[in-house]
Motif scaffolding. Structure first.
Motif, mmCIF file in Angstrom:
data_model
loop_
_atom_site.group_PDB
_atom_site.id
_atom_site.type_symbol
_atom_site.label_atom_id
_atom_site.label_comp_id
_atom_site.label_asym_id
_atom_site.label_seq_id
_atom_site.Cartn_x
_atom_site.Cartn_y
_atom_site.Cartn_z
ATOM 1 N N MET A 41 0.845 -1.204 0.000
ATOM 2 C CA MET A 41 0.000 0.000 0.000
ATOM 3 C C MET A 41 0.878 1.250 0.000
ATOM 4 O O MET A 41 0.663 2.181 -0.785
ATOM 5 N N GLU A 42 1.865 1.258 0.879
ATOM 6 C CA GLU A 42 2.738 2.427 0.970
ATOM 7 C C GLU A 42 3.554 2.604 -0.296
ATOM 8 O O GLU A 42 3.786 3.736 -0.746
ATOM 9 N N ALA A 43 3.993 1.498 -0.905
ATOM 10 C CA ALA A 43 4.765 1.583 -2.152
ATOM 11 C C ALA A 43 3.910 2.124 -3.290
ATOM 12 O O ALA A 43 4.404 2.869 -4.149
ATOM 13 N N ARG A 44 2.609 1.782 -3.308
ATOM 14 C CA ARG A 44 1.711 2.266 -4.354
ATOM 15 C C ARG A 44 1.460 3.768 -4.210
ATOM 16 O O ARG A 44 1.353 4.497 -5.192
ATOM 17 N N VAL A 45 1.377 4.234 -2.959
ATOM 18 C CA VAL A 45 1.005 5.632 -2.686
ATOM 19 C C VAL A 45 2.197 6.579 -2.766
ATOM 20 O O VAL A 45 2.052 7.738 -3.160
ATOM 21 N N ARG A 46 3.396 6.090 -2.445
ATOM 22 C CA ARG A 46 4.563 6.967 -2.331
ATOM 23 C C ARG A 46 4.830 7.788 -3.599
ATOM 24 O O ARG A 46 5.095 9.004 -3.502
ATOM 25 N N PRO A 47 4.767 7.214 -4.814
ATOM 26 C CA PRO A 47 5.020 8.032 -6.021
ATOM 27 C C PRO A 47 4.014 9.179 -6.191
ATOM 28 O O PRO A 47 4.366 10.239 -6.708
ATOM 29 N N LEU A 48 2.775 8.947 -5.762
ATOM 30 C CA LEU A 48 1.772 10.012 -5.867
ATOM 31 C C LEU A 48 2.131 11.177 -4.955
ATOM 32 O O LEU A 48 2.038 12.342 -5.348
ATOM 33 N N LEU A 49 2.549 10.861 -3.730
ATOM 34 C CA LEU A 49 2.927 11.912 -2.785
ATOM 35 C C LEU A 49 4.177 12.640 -3.252
ATOM 36 O O LEU A 49 4.292 13.860 -3.094
ATOM 37 N N ASP A 50 5.114 11.895 -3.851
ATOM 38 C CA ASP A 50 6.337 12.524 -4.369
ATOM 39 C C ASP A 50 6.002 13.511 -5.485
ATOM 40 O O ASP A 50 6.567 14.614 -5.549
ATOM 41 N N MET A 51 5.085 13.119 -6.352
ATOM 42 C CA MET A 51 4.703 13.999 -7.458
ATOM 43 C C MET A 51 4.099 15.302 -6.944
ATOM 44 O O MET A 51 4.341 16.385 -7.487
#
Length: 500
Positions: A124-134
């Motif tokens: 879950m965290e791996a899926r969400v992390r790129p969105l937060l980085d963007m």
């Protein structure tokens, strides 16, 4: 971020929605494509919310056609809207504070593992992390939502939209509760989304933000299209003309009342927020004293202390030369002080009470007989204020929560005007209301001053402070850094006093 789907091409053609006694949308058309930011402007009641709900599938139009990538629909369901990449970030944010960021973003779409289907937190965290980085978020996928600021919650909602491979994101008043720095951060996110090929429909009453990021502006008035502005023509005055059909100069028809004696005098007042800073200030009868300053300068805290919500650390509050007992709202009201708070919904109104009940709630003695409220008297008082303040509602027995922001603000004003106040404190009086309603609030403020009421107006909108005030006091870190006369008014002069 994951693979970006094909950019959207959406057209609303001749969309009409009729309710009993009202036409919400009258043959409205709107086009938007991927990689474009379109500002949607209009007064409250212009049809913006109805248009949003048509796009989201929660309202079915009576007439019209919706084209998405060339495919025709007479209406959409919520599931169809999501499947075509249409997502909303609403003004009222309601994240689940008992979950972390990843849990909120992937709610209902959790990633699981093992034969028992347990949530896979790492995935879950791996899926969400790129969105937060963007989005340039400063929080982690594992951060509890209860620890996020309001601005962070806005980013959380945008990340949630991006997680469904959004192609059109609709932002409804996303900056209404944000500070200047948080607003700039969000506008940067909007530019980044545009560069990624996302279409953005941006709805806000803060026209300067539309000037900053919009590629095109669409205007609605009374449920109809009233024109568009291309990038080079997007100016505040032009947008105001689209919205209300008149120029912005008419907003600030300044009254010139005679300034009378001091009504409120603060002597050595220290608030709990800035216990080392003393406030010396006087507000006179018939004047509108604008209180300017940066967010966090202590303006709201000063207003709360004067009104008796908070107890001062030191100093005195005097009304007409007589001391007011500190830390008592009852004593403040008895002395003729009233406060229209910044957050009218949670602090100024009982949203489930009727309009009439809200108008008389502060002065029930005037409409009561034998300990019971006289409903005829209540209605008579409420009707007089509806007429005087131009409160737009067909019925006085509908809940105040159903009114537009501008009309809710008028109800809060009506509640206090019935008490014949000597001092009115207005904290961000036009926050979240459209330009037409702003003009009406300014007119009411001017009328108060003409009738000899002292007005203390707190506002973070420098154009508003300059346009409405007869004097401006600027706060910095809990102190009055300086007071400007009208001939000294300028944004530069205010900022010079506001910053260290």
């Amino acid at each position: 971020m994951e693979h970006r789907p094909e950019m959207i091409a959406l057209d609303l053609l001749g969309t009409t929605k009729v309710y009993p006694g009202a036409v919400a949308l009258n043959a409205v058309s709107l086009s938007i494509k991927g990689g474009e930011v379109v500002g949607l402007v209009g007064e409250n009641g212009a049809g913006k919310s109805t248009l949003m709900k048509v796009l989201g599938g929660t309202i079915q139009p009576d007439e019209g056609e919706i084209l998405i990538d060339g495919t025709s629909f007479s209406s959409l369901t919520p599931a169809e809207a999501v499947s075509h990449g249409i997502a909303f970030v609403h003004q009222e944010l309601n994240p689940l504070t008992n979950l972390d960021v990843a849990g909120n973003i992937l709610l209902g779409r959790e990633l699981r593992k093992g034969i028992f289907g347990l949530i896979d937190q790492a995935a879950m965290e791996a899926r969400v992390r790129p969105l937060l980085d963007m989005l340039g978020a400063r929080f982690l996928p594992s951060t509890p939502v209860s620890e996020l600021s309001l601005a962070d919650c806005q980013l959380l909602e945008i990340a949630k939209a991006l997680s469904i491979n959004v192609r059109l994101i609709i932002l409804d008043e996303p900056t209404s509760s944000l500070t200047l720095s948080e607003t700039q951060r969000l506008l940067s996110v909007i530019r980044r989304l545009r560069n990624e090929g996302v279409a953005v429909l941006f709805i806000t009453h803060r026209l300067s933000e539309i000037e900053e990021v919009a590629d095109r502006v669409v205007g609605l008035r009374d449920g109809k299209n009233v024109g568009e502005l291309e990038r080079g023509a997007i100016k505040r005055d032009a947008m105001v003309r689209l919205m209300i059909g008149r120029d912005i100069q008419q907003f600030y028809e300044q009254a010139n009342p005679e300034r009378g004696p001091a009504v409120l005098e603060l002597k050595g007042l220290r608030t709990r927020t800035y216990p080392e800073a003393e406030v010396q200030l006087a507000v006179h009868a018939g004047e509108i004293l604008g209180l300017a300053g940066l967010v966090g300068a202590g303006r709201t805290e000063l207003a709360r202390t004067v009104f008796g919500i908070d107890f001062p650390d030191a100093g005195t509050i005097e009304m007409n030369g007589k001391p007011v007992s500190p830390g008592s709202v009852r004593e403040a009201v008895k002395a003729g002080i009233c406060l229209v708070p910044e957050d009218r919904k949670s602090e100024g109104l009982f949203l489930d009470f009727t309009i009439a009940e809200n108008i008389v709630v502060a002065n029930l003695g005037a409409v009561s007989k034998g300990g019971f409220v006289d409903r005829r008297g209540e209605r008579r008082v409420a009707e007089s204020f509806r007429s005087r303040l131009s409160i737009k509602s067909r019925r006085l027995d509908c809940p105040a929560g159903e009114l537009s922001g501008g009309n809710q603000q008028k109800v809060v004003l009506a509640k206090w005007l019935g008490m014949a106040p000597r001092l009115v404190i207005l904290d961000e009086p036009t926050r979240g209301i459209d330009v037409g309603a702003k003009a009406e609030v300014y007119r009411l403020i001017g009328e108060l001053a003409v009738h000899g009421v002292a007005v203390l107006m707190i506002s973070s909108d420098m154009e508003e402070v300059i346009g409405v005030s007869t004097r401006i006091a600027v706060m910095r870190r809990g102190r009055i850094a300086g007071v400007l006369s009208r001939k000294e008014f300028s944004e530069e002069a205010i900022l010079h006093l506001a910053v260290e």
